[in-house]
Write a protein that holds these residues in place. Structure first.
Motif, PDB file in Angstrom:
ATOM      1  N   ARG A   1       0.860  -1.178   0.000  1.00  0.00           N
ATOM      2  CA  ARG A   1       0.000   0.000   0.000  1.00  0.00           C
ATOM      3  C   ARG A   1       0.898   1.230   0.000  1.00  0.00           C
ATOM      4  O   ARG A   1       1.771   1.349   0.851  1.00  0.00           O
ATOM      5  N   PHE A   2       0.662   2.130  -0.938  1.00  0.00           N
ATOM      6  CA  PHE A   2       1.514   3.303  -1.064  1.00  0.00           C
ATOM      7  C   PHE A   2       0.770   4.404  -1.802  1.00  0.00           C
ATOM      8  O   PHE A   2      -0.302   4.179  -2.376  1.00  0.00           O
ATOM      9  N   LEU A   3       1.350   5.600  -1.806  1.00  0.00           N
ATOM     10  CA  LEU A   3       0.760   6.725  -2.506  1.00  0.00           C
ATOM     11  C   LEU A   3       1.137   6.670  -3.983  1.00  0.00           C
ATOM     12  O   LEU A   3       2.296   6.478  -4.334  1.00  0.00           O
ATOM     13  N   GLY A   4       0.137   6.838  -4.846  1.00  0.00           N
ATOM     14  CA  GLY A   4       0.368   6.881  -6.277  1.00  0.00           C
ATOM     15  C   GLY A   4      -0.672   7.777  -6.922  1.00  0.00           C
ATOM     16  O   GLY A   4      -1.304   8.591  -6.240  1.00  0.00           O
ATOM     17  N   ILE A   5      -0.847   7.632  -8.230  1.00  0.00           N
ATOM     18  CA  ILE A   5      -1.918   8.361  -8.907  1.00  0.00           C
ATOM     19  C   ILE A   5      -2.857   7.367  -9.575  1.00  0.00           C
ATOM     20  O   ILE A   5      -2.438   6.262  -9.944  1.00  0.00           O
ATOM     21  N   ASP A   6      -4.124   7.783  -9.729  1.00  0.00           N
ATOM     22  CA  ASP A   6      -5.070   6.945 -10.443  1.00  0.00           C
ATOM     23  C   ASP A   6      -5.152   7.375 -11.901  1.00  0.00           C
ATOM     24  O   ASP A   6      -4.380   8.236 -12.348  1.00  0.00           O
ATOM     25  N   SER A   7      -6.077   6.792 -12.650  1.00  0.00           N
ATOM     26  CA  SER A   7      -6.171   7.081 -14.077  1.00  0.00           C
ATOM     27  C   SER A   7      -6.538   8.529 -14.373  1.00  0.00           C
ATOM     28  O   SER A   7      -6.294   9.025 -15.470  1.00  0.00           O
ATOM     29  N   ASP A   8      -7.118   9.188 -13.391  1.00  0.00           N
ATOM     30  CA  ASP A   8      -7.482  10.591 -13.568  1.00  0.00           C
ATOM     31  C   ASP A   8      -6.422  11.542 -13.016  1.00  0.00           C
ATOM     32  O   ASP A   8      -6.664  12.751 -12.914  1.00  0.00           O
ATOM     33  N   GLY A   9      -5.282  11.001 -12.654  1.00  0.00           N
ATOM     34  CA  GLY A   9      -4.183  11.829 -12.174  1.00  0.00           C
ATOM     35  C   GLY A   9      -4.317  12.277 -10.735  1.00  0.00           C
ATOM     36  O   GLY A   9      -3.530  13.111 -10.273  1.00  0.00           O
ATOM     37  N   LYS A  10      -5.281  11.741 -10.005  1.00  0.00           N
ATOM     38  CA  LYS A  10      -5.475  12.131  -8.613  1.00  0.00           C
ATOM     39  C   LYS A  10      -4.590  11.280  -7.701  1.00  0.00           C
ATOM     40  O   LYS A  10      -4.384  10.092  -7.946  1.00  0.00           O
ATOM     41  N   VAL A  11      -4.073  11.903  -6.649  1.00  0.00           N
ATOM     42  CA  VAL A  11      -3.292  11.158  -5.670  1.00  0.00           C
ATOM     43  C   VAL A  11      -4.202  10.144  -4.998  1.00  0.00           C
ATOM     44  O   VAL A  11      -5.317  10.465  -4.581  1.00  0.00           O
ATOM     45  N   ALA A  12      -3.736   8.908  -4.932  1.00  0.00           N
ATOM     46  CA  ALA A  12      -4.570   7.835  -4.406  1.00  0.00           C
ATOM     47  C   ALA A  12      -3.731   6.853  -3.602  1.00  0.00           C
ATOM     48  O   ALA A  12      -2.538   6.665  -3.879  1.00  0.00           O
ATOM     49  N   VAL A  13      -4.339   6.246  -2.612  1.00  0.00           N
ATOM     50  CA  VAL A  13      -3.707   5.131  -1.916  1.00  0.00           C
ATOM     51  C   VAL A  13      -3.831   3.915  -2.825  1.00  0.00           C
ATOM     52  O   VAL A  13      -4.936   3.475  -3.148  1.00  0.00           O
ATOM     53  N   THR A  14      -2.705   3.401  -3.244  1.00  0.00           N
ATOM     54  CA  THR A  14      -2.670   2.271  -4.182  1.00  0.00           C
ATOM     55  C   THR A  14      -2.439   0.983  -3.404  1.00  0.00           C
ATOM     56  O   THR A  14      -1.493   0.887  -2.621  1.00  0.00           O
ATOM     57  N   VAL A  15      -3.304   0.012  -3.610  1.00  0.00           N
ATOM     58  CA  VAL A  15      -3.188  -1.294  -2.960  1.00  0.00           C
ATOM     59  C   VAL A  15      -2.913  -2.329  -4.043  1.00  0.00           C
ATOM     60  O   VAL A  15      -3.686  -2.465  -4.994  1.00  0.00           O
TER      61      VAL A  15
END
Length: 357
Positions: free
Chosen positions: A209-223
């Protein structure tokens, strides 16, 4: 009382980029491109699972700087790939990002016009279009996952990913790799040590689990789910090669002791060729002989190859660039590439099917 500025003291500016979703909408996967990626990944997975006896070879320019030359190389490689497909799976090396020890050209995505204008938006479009073109040709591609944001824009077109010697030890890159859709190879450290790659392989097979971006470029918690197709890439280090049979046997032992994949890929360049591109073909010959003599662990190779031999510095006048010559690490030329691949295929054609799982 005026407030003292404490934030963004060293940030000059920020510019919004197109989002991954927007870029993919402009340059979508065609059905044929999707099939190339899916089939390429499955072939590499089958090789790593020992369901497919072939070797996979990631081969191509050290870095992409000229799209026309990249298309030229791809057309030649596709023809060669079809010729040897019964024995070798050829995957074109398409590297858009270059790690720098200090400063220098950082690759086509960061500086596509090679003039320090850093038109990253253009670079993303150019890079994705090139990957699409190759996929539509039926040619699987490989790249180095360097910037943790870039895979959101490109990973759907990548068959195999590398994590370089400078970043194998990075937690950020291990976490990112645990979510990559492609199989991933971790290079040993620049000092030649294997521990950082083994630790990376232990890490990447687990969820993160870490900080990344989603397909819309928003900062997201990535699992992530974890990546079960990580393996080691021996590239030498500390001024010494590590592709010889003794080094390979020691690597097998260390990987087995750590209970990680004992699949081994050999990078024929870097310290394994003493940074002399011409020696890469000798490394290929050595690996061929190891397999003929009974090696069971080597499943892949990486070769730096271009239209022409060697490399060149980036001139102030870009019109002086020589066509088909690398601007980063030196490469073997096309004639040597064809000869080496055909020679390897001919010697291993009847041997690889009999290798043990």
């Amino acid at each position: 009382m005026a407030q003292t500025q404490v934030d963004d003291l060293n940030i000059e500016s920020q510019t919004l980029l197109t989002t991954p979703r927007e870029l993919k909408a402009k340059l979508p996967l065609s059905d044929s491109a999707r099939e190339t990626v899916a089939a390429g990944r499955q072939a590499v997975r089958d090789i790593l699972d020992r369901k497919d006896p072939r070797l996979f070879i990631v081969i191509g320019p050290c870095s992409i700087h000229d799209v026309d030359a990249a298309h030229d190389y791809a057309a030649r490689l596709k023809k060669l790939a079809d010729e040897v497909q019964d024995t070798l799976l050829l995957v074109q090396r398409v590297y858009f990002e270059k790690p720098r020890t200090t400063v220098g050209w950082k690759g086509l995505i960061n500086d596509p016009y090679m003039n320090d204008t850093f038109k990253i938006e253009d670079g993303l479009h150019i890079a994705r279009k090139l990957l699409l073109d190759m996929a539509e040709m039926g040619l699987p591609t490989a790249t180095e996952a360097l910037d943790p944001i870039t895979p959101q824009y490109m990973q759907d077109l990548i068959t195999w990913s590398a994590i370089g010697a400078r970043t194998t030890e990075s937690q950020t890159h291990r976490e990112m790799s645990s979510g990559l859709s492609s199989p991933v190879g971790f290079k040993n450290g620049t000092d030649g040590g294997l521990d950082v790659a083994i630790n990376a392989m232990l890490s990447v097979r687990h969820p993160h689990r870490f900080l990344g971006i989603d397909s819309d470029g928003k900062v997201a918690v990535t699992v992530t789910r974890g990546n079960p197709y990580a393996h080691v890439v021996l590239r030498g280090g500390g001024g010494k090669p590590n592709y010889d049979s003794v080094s390979v046997a020691l690597a097998e032992k260390a990987l087995g002791k750590a209970n990680v994949s004992t699949n081994i890929m050999v990078d024929c360049s870097h310290a394994n060729s003493n940074k002399d591109p011409a020696l890469q073909t000798l490394v290929m010959e050595n690996i061929t002989n190891q397999i003929l003599e009974g090696n069971q662990s080597i499943v892949g190779l990486m070769v730096e190859s271009n239209l022409k031999h060697g490399n060149q510095s980036i001139p102030a006048d870009l019109s002086q660039l020589e066509y088909g010559v690398s601007v980063t690490d030196g490469c073997i030329g096309w004639d040597d590439t064809e000869n080496a691949i055909r020679h390897m295929a001919a010697k291993l054609r009847d041997v690889l099917p009999g290798r043990k799982a």
